[in-house]
Design an enzyme around this catalytic site. Structure first.
Site, PDB file in Angstrom:
ATOM      1  N   GLY A  50       0.873  -1.177   0.000  1.00  0.00           N
ATOM      2  CA  GLY A  50       0.000   0.000   0.000  1.00  0.00           C
ATOM      3  C   GLY A  50       0.904   1.219   0.000  1.00  0.00           C
ATOM      4  CD  GLN A 198      -2.778  -7.023  -3.588  1.00  0.00           C
ATOM      5  OE1 GLN A 198      -3.461  -7.717  -4.331  1.00  0.00           O
ATOM      6  NE2 GLN A 198      -1.589  -6.578  -3.957  1.00  0.00           N
ATOM      7  CG  ASP A 239      -0.083   2.347  -5.798  1.00  0.00           C
ATOM      8  OD1 ASP A 239      -1.216   1.878  -5.940  1.00  0.00           O
ATOM      9  OD2 ASP A 239       0.747   1.915  -4.963  1.00  0.00           O
TER      10      ASP A 239
HETATM   11  O1  MRU Z   1       0.678  -3.810  -4.766  1.00  0.00           O
HETATM   12  P1  MRU Z   1       0.013  -3.140  -3.597  1.00  0.00           P
HETATM   13  O2  MRU Z   1      -0.808  -4.075  -2.779  1.00  0.00           O
HETATM   14  O3  MRU Z   1       0.978  -2.338  -2.769  1.00  0.00           O
HETATM   15  O4  MRU Z   1      -0.985  -2.107  -4.280  1.00  0.00           O
HETATM   16  C1  MRU Z   1      -1.713  -1.243  -3.450  1.00  0.00           C
HETATM   17  C2  MRU Z   1      -2.695  -0.392  -4.171  1.00  0.00           C
HETATM   18  O5  MRU Z   1      -2.789  -0.405  -5.381  1.00  0.00           O
HETATM   19  C3  MRU Z   1      -3.488   0.566  -3.332  1.00  0.00           C
HETATM   20  O6  MRU Z   1      -4.742   0.794  -3.901  1.00  0.00           O
HETATM   21  C4  MRU Z   1      -2.745   1.903  -3.218  1.00  0.00           C
HETATM   22  O7  MRU Z   1      -1.419   1.691  -2.852  1.00  0.00           O
HETATM   23  C5  MRU Z   1      -3.382   2.817  -2.257  1.00  0.00           C
HETATM   24  S1  MRU Z   1      -3.176   2.294  -0.580  1.00  0.00           S
HETATM   25  C6  MRU Z   1      -3.868   3.486   0.409  1.00  0.00           C
END
Ligand code: MRU
Length: 351
Positions: A50, A198, A239
């Site tokens: 995240g 996730q 992100d």
């Molecule tokens: O690969 P990840 O699980 O780190 O991806 C996370 C996401 O895409 C979330 O939607 C994003 O980081 C926002 S978290 C508040």
């Protein structure tokens, strides 16, 4: 309401304690990160994940890694801090929060007067500030976003942009937590989020912990639910948000935004200022992380496809700004046309 703490200092303060998200929902295991290798491995393998959470873990990880060094001079110590910031900041390329946090920490290292001991103290205070600021930003995102949630609502979300992904109550999930606090009747549909699940493993877990109703969908099911009128709004995290409002988020977000537009359903992105990257002009300039094909190819060591089949495994996609109804930031709800960083825009502190 129980909301988990994804990242915190260990009791002694000599390690970063994370929830090992690879083990959820089966086991709640906390893991202590003590070295730069631990920190980089935890970020790369999505033990901690995240966008805001990896920035926080990176900043705190820098402190624990530096506290093990024996560099005597100020110059040696700063050079070591810079090298560690570069290394940690480069582990995952898409979420801007990670390099943002590491640049902020590097700035503290360079500008704090004194010997290594004083610089280390300032870095510890800086990492704690990043954590605490994120907690406060999540709350404010929730306060702004809850206004967009009707008294009775079905909200669709993707991936996990909740407490597990941040230092507080999440970004996309923050308005949902506050809606629950205010007594609104909210039902969440959580996209499973292939390949690493996730949505089903993490979002469904943290929402059930908090007593919020959640239904898990396989990723391809959302459009037909929308067509049936079951979804009132979509909220996802981000992100990296480019200056023009294009948003990189977990792969599958773009398809959801297209489906939401077709069905005339509001599509919201929730993110703190640390996710806005004014130095990135548009989504075309965002580097998308591509991950090991085995994440899609195998599950628990068993093949899910012929071993010889090729795999396409980008971790993120870019949703063009024109598909986004509004971006919920800690400063307020920003509507198109987006121009982050330009004068007059309320969320221009990123990058
Ligand atoms: O690969 P990840 O699980 O780190 O991806 C996370 C996401 O895409 C979330 O939607 C994003 O980081 C926002 S978290 C508040």
């Amino acid at each position: 309401m129980t909301v988990v703490e994804a990242v915190r200092w260990s009791g002694e303060g000599d390690a970063v304690e994370i929830i090992d998200q690879r083990q959820l929902p089966n086991e709640l295991v906390r893991r202590e990160l003590r070295t730069v290798d631990d920190v980089c491995d935890a970020i790369l393998t999505l033990s901690v994940r995240g966008a805001p959470a990896i920035g926080i873990a990176g900043a705190m990880g820098l402190v624990v890694a530096l506290s093990r060094l024996t560099e005597d001079t100020r110059e040696q110590f700063i050079a070591a801090a810079e090298a560690l910031c570069d290394r940690i900041g480069g582990v995952r390329p898409t979420a801007v929060n990670l390099p943002w946090a590491m640049e902020r920490m590097c700035g503290i290292a360079r500008t704090t007067p004194g010997r290594p001991r004083e610089i280390l103290d300032a870095l510890r205070a800086g990492a704690t500030a990043i954590l605490e600021e994120d907690r406060a930003m999540c709350r404010r995102i929730g306060e702004h976003g809850v206004e967009l949630i009707p008294e009775m609502a079905s909200v669709l979300t993707h991936c996990n942009a909740g407490a597990l992904a941040t230092g507080g109550i999440g970004t996309a999930l923050a308005p949902i937590y506050l809606a629950k606090e205010q007594g609104k009747r909210v039902h969440v549909f959580a996209n499973e989020t292939r390949p690493l699940l996730q949505g089903s493993r993490l979002t469904a877990w943290e929402l059930t912990q908090a007593g919020i109703d959640v239904t898990v969908l396989a990723d391809g099911m959302a459009a037909s639910l929308m067509r049936g009128g079951a979804i009132d709004l979509v909220i996802v995290g981000a992100d990296r948000i480019a200056a023009n409002g294009d948003v990189a988020n977990k792969i599958g977000t773009y398809a959801l935004a297209l489906a939401a537009r077709y069905h005339d359903i509001p599509f919201y992105v929730a993110a703190p200022k640390s996710t806005v990257d004014v130095k990135t002009a548009s989504g075309c300039d965002i580097t998308i992380e591509h991950r090991d094909g085995d994440e899609l190819r195998e599950w628990n060591g068993r093949l899910l496809m012929p071993a010889k089949a090729s795999v396409y495994n980008p971790a993120f996609d870019v949703t063009p700004a024109e598909l986004i109804t509004a971006i919920i930031t800690d400063d307020g709800v920003v509507r198109p046309p987006y121009a982050f960083g330009a004068s007059g825009n309320s969320a221009d502190a990123g990058g």
